[in-house]
Design a protein around this motif. Structure first.
Motif, short mmCIF file in Angstrom:
data_model
loop_
_atom_site.label_atom_id
_atom_site.label_comp_id
_atom_site.label_asym_id
_atom_site.label_seq_id
_atom_site.Cartn_x
_atom_site.Cartn_y
_atom_site.Cartn_z
N MET A 26 12.59 67.41 -8.23
CA MET A 26 13.86 67.29 -8.51
C MET A 26 14.54 66.89 -7.42
SD MET A 26 13.67 68.68 -11.57
CE MET A 26 15.09 68.96 -12.13
N ARG A 27 15.76 66.05 -7.77
CA ARG A 27 16.62 65.43 -6.84
C ARG A 27 18.00 65.64 -7.40
NH1 ARG A 27 16.65 59.57 -5.72
NH2 ARG A 27 15.01 60.04 -6.79
N ASP A 28 18.80 66.21 -6.78
CA ASP A 28 20.31 66.41 -7.15
C ASP A 28 20.51 66.58 -8.74
OD1 ASP A 28 21.30 65.66 -4.82
OD2 ASP A 28 20.90 63.44 -5.39
N GLY A 29 19.47 67.58 -9.17
CA GLY A 29 19.43 68.43 -10.34
C GLY A 29 18.87 67.50 -11.57
N LYS A 30 18.30 66.49 -11.26
CA LYS A 30 17.66 65.73 -12.24
C LYS A 30 16.19 65.33 -11.81
CE LYS A 30 21.62 63.15 -13.86
NZ LYS A 30 21.92 61.78 -14.49
N VAL A 31 15.21 65.03 -12.58
CA VAL A 31 13.66 64.98 -12.26
C VAL A 31 13.71 63.41 -11.74
CG1 VAL A 31 11.46 64.93 -13.41
CG2 VAL A 31 13.21 66.32 -14.24
N ALA A 32 13.14 63.49 -10.57
CA ALA A 32 12.84 62.10 -9.95
C ALA A 32 11.55 61.75 -10.11
CB ALA A 32 13.54 62.40 -8.53
N HIS A 33 10.59 62.57 -10.24
CA HIS A 33 8.93 62.29 -10.18
C HIS A 33 8.47 63.28 -11.10
CE1 HIS A 33 5.28 61.04 -8.45
NE2 HIS A 33 4.79 62.11 -8.61
N PHE A 34 7.61 62.83 -11.85
CA PHE A 34 6.75 63.49 -12.94
C PHE A 34 5.33 62.95 -12.78
CE2 PHE A 34 4.46 63.70 -16.78
CZ PHE A 34 4.78 64.98 -17.27
N GLN A 35 4.45 63.93 -12.58
CA GLN A 35 2.95 63.86 -12.70
C GLN A 35 2.28 64.52 -13.36
OE1 GLN A 35 1.17 62.24 -9.08
NE2 GLN A 35 -0.76 62.08 -9.85
N ALA A 36 1.49 64.19 -14.49
CA ALA A 36 0.49 64.93 -15.28
C ALA A 36 -0.63 65.02 -14.79
CB ALA A 36 0.61 64.38 -16.77
N TYR A 37 -1.33 66.34 -14.90
CA TYR A 37 -2.69 66.51 -14.64
C TYR A 37 -3.37 67.11 -15.95
CZ TYR A 37 -1.22 66.01 -9.69
OH TYR A 37 -0.65 65.61 -8.61
N THR A 38 -4.45 66.54 -16.40
CA THR A 38 -5.14 66.81 -17.63
C THR A 38 -6.61 66.58 -17.38
OG1 THR A 38 -4.97 66.91 -19.94
CG2 THR A 38 -4.64 64.89 -18.80
N ASP A 39 -7.34 66.66 -18.49
CA ASP A 39 -8.75 66.47 -18.75
C ASP A 39 -8.95 65.09 -19.02
OD1 ASP A 39 -11.38 65.92 -19.32
OD2 ASP A 39 -11.58 67.80 -20.43
N THR A 40 -8.83 63.80 -18.36
CA THR A 40 -8.66 62.63 -18.72
C THR A 40 -9.66 61.95 -19.51
OG1 THR A 40 -9.45 61.90 -16.54
CG2 THR A 40 -7.21 61.95 -16.83
N ALA A 41 -11.02 62.71 -19.37
CA ALA A 41 -12.12 62.11 -20.02
C ALA A 41 -11.99 62.54 -21.52
CB ALA A 41 -13.26 62.74 -19.56
N ALA A 42 -11.37 63.89 -21.59
CA ALA A 42 -11.13 64.43 -23.16
C ALA A 42 -10.18 63.52 -24.10
CB ALA A 42 -10.71 65.85 -23.15
N VAL A 43 -9.22 63.29 -22.91
CA VAL A 43 -8.03 62.61 -23.82
C VAL A 43 -8.59 61.07 -24.11
CG1 VAL A 43 -5.69 61.47 -23.50
CG2 VAL A 43 -6.28 63.78 -22.58
N ALA A 44 -9.38 60.63 -23.17
CA ALA A 44 -9.99 59.20 -23.49
C ALA A 44 -10.71 59.18 -24.81
CB ALA A 44 -10.76 58.55 -22.57
N GLN A 45 -11.59 60.24 -24.69
CA GLN A 45 -12.70 60.52 -26.12
C GLN A 45 -11.76 60.59 -27.14
OE1 GLN A 45 -16.01 60.29 -25.62
NE2 GLN A 45 -16.11 60.41 -27.86
N ALA A 46 -10.84 61.02 -27.32
CA ALA A 46 -9.92 61.16 -28.42
C ALA A 46 -9.50 60.00 -29.12
CB ALA A 46 -8.85 62.17 -28.30
N PHE A 47 -9.57 59.00 -28.07
CA PHE A 47 -8.93 57.52 -28.55
C PHE A 47 -10.20 56.54 -28.95
CE2 PHE A 47 -5.04 58.92 -26.67
CZ PHE A 47 -3.95 58.41 -27.30
N GLN A 48 -11.27 57.22 -28.82
CA GLN A 48 -12.45 56.54 -29.18
C GLN A 48 -12.94 56.85 -30.60
OE1 GLN A 48 -13.72 54.19 -26.89
NE2 GLN A 48 -11.66 54.98 -25.95
#
Length: 140
Positions: A111-133
């Motif tokens: 956060m910066r000055d009450g707003k979101v300045a940076h967002f980063q997701a952490y997830t199982d990228t292999a499982a997400v990619a598999q769903a797109f196959q």
């Protein structure tokens, strides 16, 4: 802003996302927001680094086009200083393949000055990619 206010802003953002109110969600972000979703864009259309509100709006459009969510929920928010970590769960189907897409995730928001300045997701990228196959299994 204090940790409680930061957490409230982050939770409001998730509520707006679930409602599909992306224009008001973008109001919670700084002009120079950096938004990171891991993975290869060649496999997951919304993977990549998005900078600025216009690019982040494109990220949300890609997610909306790609996933039909059944559930998307924040299970816990942990705040310290200017950081909020959101732990959550989502379940849905990839529109292009019909494959299920289910994941537990962690999002780190700065956060910066009450707003979101940076967002980063952490997830199982292999499982997400598999769903797109497309499934290679043929019915017998």
């Amino acid at each position: 802003m204090n940790e409680q206010q930061n957490t409230q802003t982050v939770q409001e953002g998730y509520d707006l996302f679930v409602k599909g109110d992306i224009s008001n969600l973008l109001n919670l972000y700084t002009e120079d927001i950096e938004f990171i979703y891991p993975g290869m864009a060649s496999l997951v259309p919304y993977a990549g680094v998005f900078r600025g509100k216009e690019e982040v709006a494109k990220f949300f459009a890609k997610v909306s086009e790609a996933i039909d969510f059944e559930r998307f929920e924040v299970q816990e928010c942990i705040a310290q200083g200017d950081a909020v970590v959101a732990l959550g769960y989502s379940k849905g189907h990839v529109r292009s393949t019909g494959q299920p897409e289910e994941e537990e995730w962690a999002h780190v928001l700065r956060m910066r000055d009450g707003k979101v300045a940076h967002f980063q997701a952490y997830t199982d990228t292999a499982a997400v990619a598999q769903a797109f196959q497309r499934s290679s299994h043929m019915a017998v």
